[in-house]
Motif scaffolding. Structure first.
Motif, short mmCIF file in Angstrom:
data_model
loop_
_atom_site.label_atom_id
_atom_site.label_comp_id
_atom_site.label_asym_id
_atom_site.label_seq_id
_atom_site.Cartn_x
_atom_site.Cartn_y
_atom_site.Cartn_z
N UNK A 130 0.80 -1.22 0.00
CA UNK A 130 0.00 0.00 0.00
C UNK A 130 0.83 1.26 0.00
N UNK A 131 2.14 1.14 0.01
CA UNK A 131 3.00 2.33 0.03
C UNK A 131 3.32 2.85 -1.36
N UNK A 162 -12.45 -7.46 -11.01
CA UNK A 162 -11.29 -7.59 -10.13
C UNK A 162 -11.60 -7.93 -8.69
N UNK A 163 -12.82 -7.67 -8.23
CA UNK A 163 -13.14 -7.96 -6.83
C UNK A 163 -13.33 -9.45 -6.58
N UNK A 181 -5.86 -6.93 -3.79
CA UNK A 181 -4.60 -7.19 -3.11
C UNK A 181 -3.92 -5.89 -2.67
N UNK A 182 -4.38 -4.78 -3.23
CA UNK A 182 -3.85 -3.47 -2.88
C UNK A 182 -4.77 -2.78 -1.88
N UNK A 183 -6.06 -2.79 -2.15
CA UNK A 183 -7.03 -2.17 -1.25
C UNK A 183 -8.39 -2.81 -1.47
N UNK A 184 -9.05 -3.14 -0.38
CA UNK A 184 -10.40 -3.69 -0.46
C UNK A 184 -11.46 -2.61 -0.52
N UNK A 238 -4.71 3.99 -15.55
CA UNK A 238 -3.33 4.36 -15.83
C UNK A 238 -2.40 3.94 -14.69
N UNK A 239 -2.86 4.12 -13.45
CA UNK A 239 -2.02 3.72 -12.33
C UNK A 239 -1.93 2.20 -12.23
N UNK A 240 -3.05 1.52 -12.40
CA UNK A 240 -3.06 0.06 -12.31
C UNK A 240 -2.15 -0.57 -13.35
N UNK A 241 -2.22 -0.07 -14.58
CA UNK A 241 -1.36 -0.61 -15.62
C UNK A 241 0.10 -0.30 -15.31
#
Length: 224
Positions: A5-6, A74-75, A118-121, A128-131
């Motif tokens: 998460x950082x 994704x969930x 896996x990053x945030x529930x 763009x950030x996910x890719x």
């Protein structure tokens, strides 16, 4: 990867270029994976305590998970599950890699929401950030596979130029010391370090690491 998460925002690359470079990074990993033989699967990797079989299983699962996120699914935790390798792990990996590239190609734009449990529930992330997350992971994992096999890894210069600011944007804090952290504390790059070496050291990997079966072991790097 078990995402840390950082992560922080990284400088933005044009979305079309990001997808193009992402596809190139993933296909680089396929080219390397296709050199894997059954005897290689028990080799140690730069990822602490992971064999090459473990790494390939993880990489395959992450392709499936990110592809599901691009499709709006994704969930569903089943898409992220790491499963034992089958009788054709390289073939399975190749199919999964093309699956995520195809899924990303359908994304409508950089603001489409990705669920990445896996990053945030609790929140979603811009496409763009996910890719970008997936892109930097496969630049580094390609190096992991290449180093495990004793092969060269020389990505295109434009790919490394795009990946370096993403790597530098990952905060180097105490979260890197937690069990299962994606990366270990950053290392100091040499004055003459090239872009790949700067990416690796920023994420806690030693460019000098060698597979123990091939030579001296410089220590694990910490992996997703």
């Amino acid at each position: 990867m078990h995402m840390n998460p950082a992560y922080a925002s990284a400088p933005r690359t044009d979305f079309a270029d990001l997808r193009r470079l992402h596809a190139r990074a993933v296909r680089d990993s396929v080219t390397l994976a296709q050199r894997v033989t059954p005897d290689d699967l028990t080799r140690q990797t730069p990822c602490s305590s992971w064999t090459l079989a473990d790494l390939l299983a993880h990489m395959t699962a992450q392709h499936h998970g990110f592809a599901a996120a691009a499709r709006g699914e994704g969930r569903e935790s089943a898409h992220w599950a790491v499963r034992p390798l089958g009788t054709d792990p390289v073939g399975e990996y190749t199919v999964a890699a093309e699956n995520v590239i195809a899924a990303f190609a359908t994304v409508e734009g950089p603001d489409q929401a990705f669920a990445l449990p896996e990053f945030s529930a609790d929140r979603t992330f811009r496409a763009a950030r996910a890719i970008g997350f997936h892109f930097i992971d496969y630049v580094v994992h390609s190096w992991d596979v290449a180093r495990t096999l004793g092969l060269a890894y020389a990505p295109a210069p434009e790919l490394l130029r795009a990946a370096l600011p993403i790597a530098r944007a990952v905060p180097d804090d105490d979260s890197r010391l937690a069990p299962g952290s994606a990366f270990r504390p950053g290392l100091t790059a040499g004055e003459d370090a090239d872009n790949l070496e700067q990416i690796l050291t920023a994420l806690g990997r030693s460019p000098r690491w060698r597979c123990p079966e091939l030579g001296a072991d410089s220590g694990g790097a910490g992996c997703d």
